[in-house]
Design a protein around this motif. Structure first.
Motif: not given
Length: 176
Positions: A61-86
Motif C-alpha cells: 500500500k505504501e509503495m502504490g505500485v506492483p510488487i514482487v516478494v522474494e526470499e531474503f538471501i543472506p550475503h556479506e558481499k555484493e558484486s556487479y556485472v553488466a553485459f551490453k550489446a555492442a
C-alpha cells in the motif's frame, strides 16, 4: 525497439538457463519486497524493503505500485556485472563492489570484450534471449543475482514464442 522487463519477468526468463535466484512469492519469514517495475535504482528510490512477510500488504500500500516478494538471501558481499550489446561484441562491465553505490564506485568497474568464464551462464542467457542489456546488481559470491535489469531486442520476438505477450516495447509503455 527495446523491451525493458520488470524484475519478476526477468527472473522468469533466467529460470530456463539454470541460473539460481531468490524464490518469488515467498509468504513466510524474512522477505524482500520490491517494486516490480522495469527500472534500476529501486533501492535508492525507496522501492525495495526488507521485512517480515507479515508486513508485505502494508508495504504494498505504501509503495502504490506492483510488487514482487522474494526470499531474503543472506550475503556479506555484493558484486556487479553488466553485459551490453555492442558492434564489437558483448561488452562486459564488472566489479567486486556492487550494490546501491555502483555509480559512486564506477572507477572500480572494469570493462572487457573478452568472455569471462565465471559468467558463462549469463553470456549464454544474454545471447540466446537476444538481450541488448543485462545488469546483475548485486550478485552474491555464488553468482546468485539479487537484482536484474533486462532489455530485450524486440525485433527478435519472432524467435521467441515463449516471450509473454504482455512484455511491451519501451515505446508502447511510454505511450500510455
Amino acid at each position: 525497439e527495446v523491451m525493458k522487463l520488470p524484475e519478476s519477468a526477468a527472473f522468469n526468463r533466467v529460470d530456463k538457463y539454470g541460473i539460481s535466484h531468490p524464490k518469488i512469492g515467498v509468504k513466510t519469514g524474512k522477505v524482500v519486497v520490491k517494486a516490480d517495475l522495469a527500472l534500476g535504482g529501486k533501492k535508492k528510490a525507496g522501492l525495495v524493503k526488507i521485512c517480515d512477510a507479515s508486513e508485505v500488504e502494508k508495504i504494498k500500500k505504501e509503495m502504490g505500485v506492483p510488487i514482487v516478494v522474494e526470499e531474503f538471501i543472506p550475503h556479506e558481499k555484493e558484486s556487479y556485472v553488466a553485459f551490453k550489446a555492442a558492434r564489437e561484441g558483448i561488452e562486459t562491465y564488472y566489479s567486486d563492489e556492487g550494490g546501491v553505490d555502483i555509480e559512486q564506485n564506477w572507477d572500480k568497474v572494469k570493462k572487457t570484450l573478452d568472455q569471462l568464464p565465471q559468467f558463462s551462464q549469463f553470456y549464454k542467457f544474454f545471447q540466446e534471449e537476444d538481450a541488448t542489456y543485462l545488469e546483475i546488481n548485486p550478485y552474491t559470491d555464488n553468482l546468485m543475482p539479487l537484482g536484474v535489469v533486462l532489455e530485450l531486442d524486440d525485433s527478435a520476438r519472432y524467435r521467441h514464442v515463449d516471450w509473454p505477450s504482455e512484455i511491451k516495447t519501451m515505446t508502447e509503455r511510454e505511450k500510455k
